[in-house]
Each structure stands twice: as structure tokens, then as C-alpha cells.
Design an enzyme around this catalytic site. Structure first.
Site, mmCIF file in Angstrom:
data_model
loop_
_atom_site.group_PDB
_atom_site.id
_atom_site.type_symbol
_atom_site.label_atom_id
_atom_site.label_comp_id
_atom_site.label_asym_id
_atom_site.label_seq_id
_atom_site.Cartn_x
_atom_site.Cartn_y
_atom_site.Cartn_z
ATOM 1 N N GLU A 92 0.828 -1.200 0.000
ATOM 2 C CA GLU A 92 0.000 0.000 0.000
ATOM 3 C C GLU A 92 0.866 1.256 0.000
ATOM 4 O O GLU A 92 1.947 1.280 0.576
ATOM 5 C CB GLU A 92 -0.920 -0.009 1.223
ATOM 6 C CG GLU A 92 -1.882 -1.184 1.173
ATOM 7 C CD GLU A 92 -2.920 -1.173 2.277
ATOM 8 O OE1 GLU A 92 -4.075 -1.457 1.961
ATOM 9 O OE2 GLU A 92 -2.590 -0.886 3.438
ATOM 10 N N CYS A 105 3.674 8.421 0.927
ATOM 11 C CA CYS A 105 4.193 7.536 1.969
ATOM 12 C C CYS A 105 4.305 6.144 1.344
ATOM 13 O O CYS A 105 3.306 5.562 0.950
ATOM 14 C CB CYS A 105 3.192 7.562 3.131
ATOM 15 S SG CYS A 105 3.595 6.418 4.450
ATOM 16 N N CYS A 112 6.365 -6.894 7.695
ATOM 17 C CA CYS A 112 7.525 -6.412 8.444
ATOM 18 C C CYS A 112 7.838 -7.404 9.547
ATOM 19 O O CYS A 112 6.936 -7.952 10.176
ATOM 20 C CB CYS A 112 7.232 -5.027 9.038
ATOM 21 S SG CYS A 112 8.632 -4.373 9.996
ATOM 22 N N CYS A 116 6.327 -4.761 16.069
ATOM 23 C CA CYS A 116 5.841 -3.755 17.025
ATOM 24 C C CYS A 116 4.374 -4.049 17.326
ATOM 25 O O CYS A 116 3.584 -4.291 16.412
ATOM 26 C CB CYS A 116 6.016 -2.349 16.467
ATOM 27 S SG CYS A 116 7.727 -2.006 16.048
ATOM 28 N N CYS A 119 1.231 -2.225 15.531
ATOM 29 C CA CYS A 119 1.324 -1.930 14.096
ATOM 30 C C CYS A 119 0.731 -3.063 13.258
ATOM 31 O O CYS A 119 1.109 -4.228 13.431
ATOM 32 C CB CYS A 119 2.786 -1.715 13.729
ATOM 33 S SG CYS A 119 3.073 -1.585 11.955
ATOM 34 N N CYS A 336 -0.774 5.975 9.955
ATOM 35 C CA CYS A 336 0.463 5.302 10.355
ATOM 36 C C CYS A 336 0.128 3.985 11.032
ATOM 37 O O CYS A 336 -0.715 3.935 11.922
ATOM 38 C CB CYS A 336 1.215 6.133 11.390
ATOM 39 S SG CYS A 336 1.715 7.712 10.803
HETATM 40 N N1 SAH Z 1 9.179 0.638 10.053
HETATM 41 C C1 SAH Z 1 9.385 2.020 10.117
HETATM 42 C C2 SAH Z 1 8.539 2.830 9.166
HETATM 43 C C3 SAH Z 1 7.075 2.480 9.013
HETATM 44 S S1 SAH Z 1 5.962 2.800 10.314
HETATM 45 C C4 SAH Z 1 9.227 2.520 11.522
HETATM 46 O O1 SAH Z 1 8.685 1.795 12.358
HETATM 47 O O2 SAH Z 1 9.680 3.631 11.789
HETATM 48 C C5 SAH Z 1 5.713 4.564 10.332
HETATM 49 C C6 SAH Z 1 5.373 5.089 11.734
HETATM 50 O O3 SAH Z 1 4.069 4.677 12.173
HETATM 51 C C7 SAH Z 1 6.326 4.593 12.788
HETATM 52 O O4 SAH Z 1 6.728 5.627 13.630
HETATM 53 C C8 SAH Z 1 5.493 3.592 13.533
HETATM 54 O O5 SAH Z 1 5.968 3.324 14.810
HETATM 55 C C9 SAH Z 1 4.155 4.259 13.520
HETATM 56 N N2 SAH Z 1 3.018 3.390 13.857
HETATM 57 C C10 SAH Z 1 2.926 2.055 13.762
HETATM 58 N N3 SAH Z 1 1.709 1.629 14.142
HETATM 59 C C11 SAH Z 1 1.009 2.735 14.510
HETATM 60 C C12 SAH Z 1 -0.323 2.961 14.967
HETATM 61 N N4 SAH Z 1 -1.175 1.970 15.147
HETATM 62 N N5 SAH Z 1 -0.691 4.234 15.230
HETATM 63 C C13 SAH Z 1 0.162 5.264 15.028
HETATM 64 N N6 SAH Z 1 1.403 5.117 14.570
HETATM 65 C C14 SAH Z 1 1.838 3.868 14.324
HETATM 66 FE FE1 SF4 Z 2 7.652 -2.686 11.265
HETATM 67 FE FE2 SF4 Z 2 5.413 -1.524 11.988
HETATM 68 FE FE3 SF4 Z 2 7.404 -1.720 13.722
HETATM 69 FE FE4 SF4 Z 2 7.627 -0.046 11.643
HETATM 70 S S1 SF4 Z 2 6.151 0.095 13.333
HETATM 71 S S2 SF4 Z 2 9.147 -1.506 12.385
HETATM 72 S S3 SF4 Z 2 6.485 -1.201 10.088
HETATM 73 S S4 SF4 Z 2 6.270 -3.426 12.840
#
Ligand code: SAH
Ligand code: SF4
Length: 344
Positions: A92, A105, A112, A116, A119, A336
Site C-alpha cells: 500500500e 508515503c 515487516c 511492534c 502496528c 500510520c
Molecule cells: N518501520 C518504520 C517505518 C514504518 S511505520 C518505523 O517503524 O519507523 C511509520 C510510523 O508509524 C512509525 O513511527 C510507527 O511506529 C508508527 N506506527 C505504527 N503503528 C502505529 C499505529 N497503530 N498508530 C500510530 N502510529 C503507528
Molecule cells: Fe515494522 Fe510496523 Fe514496527 Fe515499523 S512500526 S518496524 S512497520 S512493525
């Protein structure tokens, strides 16, 4: 199978052209076609001879991204596009329009592996890395689309699916190709890479000394809490992460953005805000607070508005530059951390 034309940098394409006994200027013509005119099928390349067009078509595919869904948010300026790839995987891309800029974006991986907790992409697990061409084409398609509406693409952020530093070389090659003035010509300063904090790659990035912006997803200011929501923290703990960030700033003189998804009752406390101030207060840094976006597999809720403002105030009172990022595209799951091709 044909190779993807977008995977080649200028020198690589020049080599191919030379090996076909074509004049050197053909490389430039092809790049103008794909990166400036946004042509995506060989018939459009009227600047080339018919025989070269044929040959290119036999050996190369002019892009591999098939748009399958195109969702427009009711905020009027956020769009999410789902692309199907050649192996049936999906990614996406999100387009965001602002008054003064247009940002895309993009994704760097399918899924991934960083896991986290909050996410949606992390919940998919790691499926595969994207190739440079698959990364580049997301940007080129966004620019073409904006161009049709008389707009320009101004910023590219690696904040879609995947951990860009877990796919370091293809990501950097993609930026290098997009930056090349003979083709797309987008300034490196217009790119931002967001990482969960992979220390070896941050070091490598520091050495590469590009002008790409760096954002670090912090989300917690002590190891106990961070490890519980960002598992990679067990491998790359906060103290080491912050130390390498300090080195980065010292060496490059560039600001780092720290991202913080504010989760109700988890990391929205006064204590965390104070710890964060102590960690980054004396650094050339900016803190970007994102209200947690809802994802189905995680029970956490966004922090209350009042808490978010209080959190921000503690930071700004200690002299830290800080913004609360506007939530966008939540209705189409384009916020995000909401990107996950399986749920579509
Ligand atoms: N993997 C990279 C880039 C993609 S995520 C990273 O983690 O930085 C882009 C941003 O969205 C990151 O800061 C991530 O922590 C945040 N993010 C992930 N899940 C989220 C959620 N449910 N609500 C808000 N931000 C979120
Ligand atoms: Fe991966 Fe999501 Fe963590 Fe970014 S926030 S490193 S996309 S699991």
C-alpha cells in the site's frame, strides 16, 4: 521472465544500451520517457526506433505495480492505493495533500519482521523485501498522478509498510535513482526514512552521509516499556540507540525526528514525557507525536486529547521542538501503522 526497467540505475541501463550497439543517448531518452513523461508502455516511446522499442519490450517490463484499489478518505486529501505485485503480494501507498506540499508515503517491504505490538504491518510478519524498482515505481506513479491534476510531488517518506533499514541497499539504490537529475531528479532532502532503530544501519547511513532525513520510532523512553511494545529494543536498547543518534547528529549536523505513537495509559504519562525530555532534551531533535491509530489486533487506544497536549507541553517546556501530527485517512485505514494488505 522480463526484468523490471525501474531496477536499473543510469550506468546499468547504459551498459545494456551499449551491449545492443545503440548510441549512448538512448539511455537518456528512455529515462526521460519513464521518469519525466511517465510513459509506461513501449509504444509511447516514439523517441526511440521501432527496433529498440521491440527489444526493450522483449527484455524489460515497464513497471510491475498493478493498482487494485484506490480509496479516497473523507478528509478529502488522503488517498490509499493497493498495488498487486507480480508474485501476487500486495503493498500500500498513501498520498497526502497539504496546502504547501504533496507527500507520498511508500512501502519498503511486504509485511515487516519487527513485530511492534501496535502496528498492523508488524502483525503480518515479514513476507519479503521490495526491489529498488518496486520502491521507485510507487513514487513515480504518485508523481504522474499528481501531475495530471497540475500538482507536484514534493516529499517522499518511507513510513508505509516495512522497515526500510531491514532492506537497506535496495532502499538506498531507489533514492539514488530517484535523485539522479538525468531522470526523476528529486532532491535527497525531500526524502525521509523512518526506522524502528536498527543500530548497524543507522551507522551505515551516517557514513553514507546523504541528505536524506532520518526519523526514529521511539515510542518509549525506558527499556522496560520500549521492549514491551517495540521488541527490537531487546537487541538494540535505548541507551545504545540514543548514543548512535548523538553521533549521527554530531557527524552530519542534521536534525533527527523522534516518533511517538501516543497510547492511552501506556506511554502517555508524565513520567514518560519527563524521561523523554531527559533523553533528547539537549539534542538537535524534533518530536513528532502521533495519536495511536486503531488496528484490530491491538487493544490499545489513542491517548486522550488532554493527555496529548499535556505530554507536548512537558516537552516544549524543556525546550524541545514538538508537534502533534494530524491524524489522516483513518476511515480508509491509511494512517500510520494501519497498512496491511491482507485486511483488504
Ligand atoms: N518501520 C518504520 C517505518 C514504518 S511505520 C518505523 O517503524 O519507523 C511509520 C510510523 O508509524 C512509525 O513511527 C510507527 O511506529 C508508527 N506506527 C505504527 N503503528 C502505529 C499505529 N497503530 N498508530 C500510530 N502510529 C503507528
Ligand atoms: Fe515494522 Fe510496523 Fe514496527 Fe515499523 S512500526 S518496524 S512497520 S512493525
Amino acid at each position: 521472465m522480463r526484468s523490471n526497467l525501474f531496477d536499473l540505475d543510469y550506468e546499468e541501463l547504459s551498459k545494456v544500451i551499449r551491449s545492443w550497439d545503440e548510441p549512448a543517448y538512448r539511455t537518456q531518452q528512455i529515462w526521460q520517457g519513464i521518469f519525466q513523461k511517465f510513459w509506461n508502455n513501449p509504444e509511447e516511446f516514439t523517441t526511440l526506433s521501432l527496433s529498440l522499442r521491440k527489444k526493450l519490450d522483449q527484455k524489460y517490463i515497464f513497471g510491475v505495480l498493478n493498482p487494485e484499489k484506490d480509496l479516497q478518505s473523507n478528509d478529502g486529501s488522503t488517498r490509499k492505493i493497493l498495488y498487486r505485485l507480480e508474485d501476487n503480494a500486495a503493498i500500500e501507498t498513501v498520498l497526502m495533500g497539504y496546502t504547501d506540499r504533496n507527500t507520498v508515503c511508500i512501502s519498503s517491504q511486504v509485511g515487516c519482521g519487527m513485530g511492534c505490538k501496535f502496528c498492523a504491518t508488524g502483525n503480518m510478519g515479514f513476507i519479503r523485501n521490495l526491489s529498488p524498482g518496486e520502491i521507485i515505481e510507487q513514487v513515480v506513479k504518485a508523481a504522474a498522478d499528481l501531475g495530471q491534476n497540475g500538482k507536484r510531488l514534493t516529499n517522499v517518506v518511507f513510513m508505509g509498510m516495512g522497515e526500510p533499514f531491514h532492506n537497506y541497499q535496495p532502499v538506498m539504490k531507489a533514492v539514488r535513482i530517484l535523485n539522479d537529475p538525468r531522470g526523476f531528479g528529486m532532491g535527497t532532502r525531500r526524502f525521509t526514512i523512518s526506522t524502528v532503530g536498527l543500530i548497524p544501519e543507522i551507522r551505515r547511513f551516517m557514513k553514507d552521509n546523504t541528505q536524506i532525513n532520518l526519523a526514529i520510532s521511539l515510542h518509549a523512553a525506558d527499556d522496560l516499556l520500549r521492549s514491551s511494545i517495540v521488541p527490537i529494543n531487546r537487541k538494540y536498547p535505548l541507551t545504545e540507540l540514543i548514543a548512535v543518534c548523538r553521533q549521527y547528529i554530531q557527524k552530519t549536523n542534521r536534525r533527527i525526528t523522534f516518533e511517538w505513537a501516543l497510547i492511552d495509559g501506556v506511554n502517555d504519562t508524565e513520567e514518560q514525557a519527563r524521561k523523554l525530555s531527559n533523553l533528547v532534551g539537549d539534542m538537535l531533535a524534533h518530536v513528532n507525536i502521533i495519536q495511536l491509530n486503531p488496528v484490530s489486533h491491538y487493544g490499545g487506544k489513542p491517548a486522550e486529547e488532554e493527555k496529548a497536549l499535556k505530554f507536548k507541553k512537558i516537552l516544549t517546556d524543556s525546550g524541545i521542538s514538538c508537534t502533534i501530527r494530524l491524524r489522516r485517512g483513518i476511515d480508509i485505514q491509511a494512517g500510520c501503522g494501519q497498512l496491511a494488505s491482507e485486511s483488504n
